[in-house]
Motif scaffolding. Sequence first.
Motif: not given
Length: 298
Positions: A72-88, A93-98, A100-102
């Motif tokens: 499982v991937v748990v995201s606890a990043v904080s920020g505005t669009r570059p983080v909340i949308v772009d980075a996540q 996409r990396a989780a899907v490629a790897a 990772v089920p959750r």
Amino acid sequence: MSSTVLVAGATGDLGCRIVRELLGLDARVRVLTRPGSSAADDLFGGDERVEVVAAAYSDHAALTAALAGADVVVSAVSGTRPVIVDAQRALLRAAVAAGVPRFVPSDYSADYRRISLGSNRNFELRRELAAEVDAAPVRATSVLNGMFAELLLDEAPMILFGRRRVLFWSSADQVLDFTTKDDVARATALTALDDDAPRVVEIAGSSISARDLAQTLSELTGTPFRLQWAGTTRTLSAMAAVGRRLSRGPEETFPAWQGMQYFVSMFSGEAQLRHVDNDRFGPHHWTTVRDVLAAHLA
């Protein structure tokens, strides 16, 4: 065998707390850090239970490799669009490629799903990402907790301690949801280890009104705290819009006008939690707003 949980944003305030809770539950923790950053090593390098991996969000191959083998991937990043949308988005996409089920996105907020368009920037960024999460071949769970209760002590100026006033907009009886960061971290860790977790887990240490808050402060201090009407949510929304237009430079995560938008969402009732399930993970003493205020006043 215990689950392997990769935590993004683990060096932040909430992220550190989530890692601590996961370790207390005997999970294997993998912490994602940016190349060149020593923050994760400084915090977790001496703990054999924590693996630190480095990958840039812009490097899909490296990010996919960093996530490989995680449950499982748990995201606890904080920020505005570059983080909340772009980075996540890159993390998803990396989780899907790897394989990772959750996936647990960085929501940790009031209920952003029903807010009016244009009324809350940070909530709308989360809603935008949620649409992509829902479309991805991964089982996702969002943790919604209202407002962090600790914000009542400083960053969310609803309580005027010196003037013994509690501000409200529109209605002093609108129910507001608050949860401490530690309780959010606990619920997130338990959610991460729950393969049957639903799409949304709603928790609240306290669901109280401004009127309840004033009464609580009066009881704790022995001095009357009075309610003070600060206008309507419509007026507050207009003030936030003006503040946003007048702001200059890169957008901050939580500028004053965003705080206004948060109160608009809460006092309008749009962001109120409707399906709180504090008993989902068994008995627990939830830290209430009263507890937070009593500790602060002491």
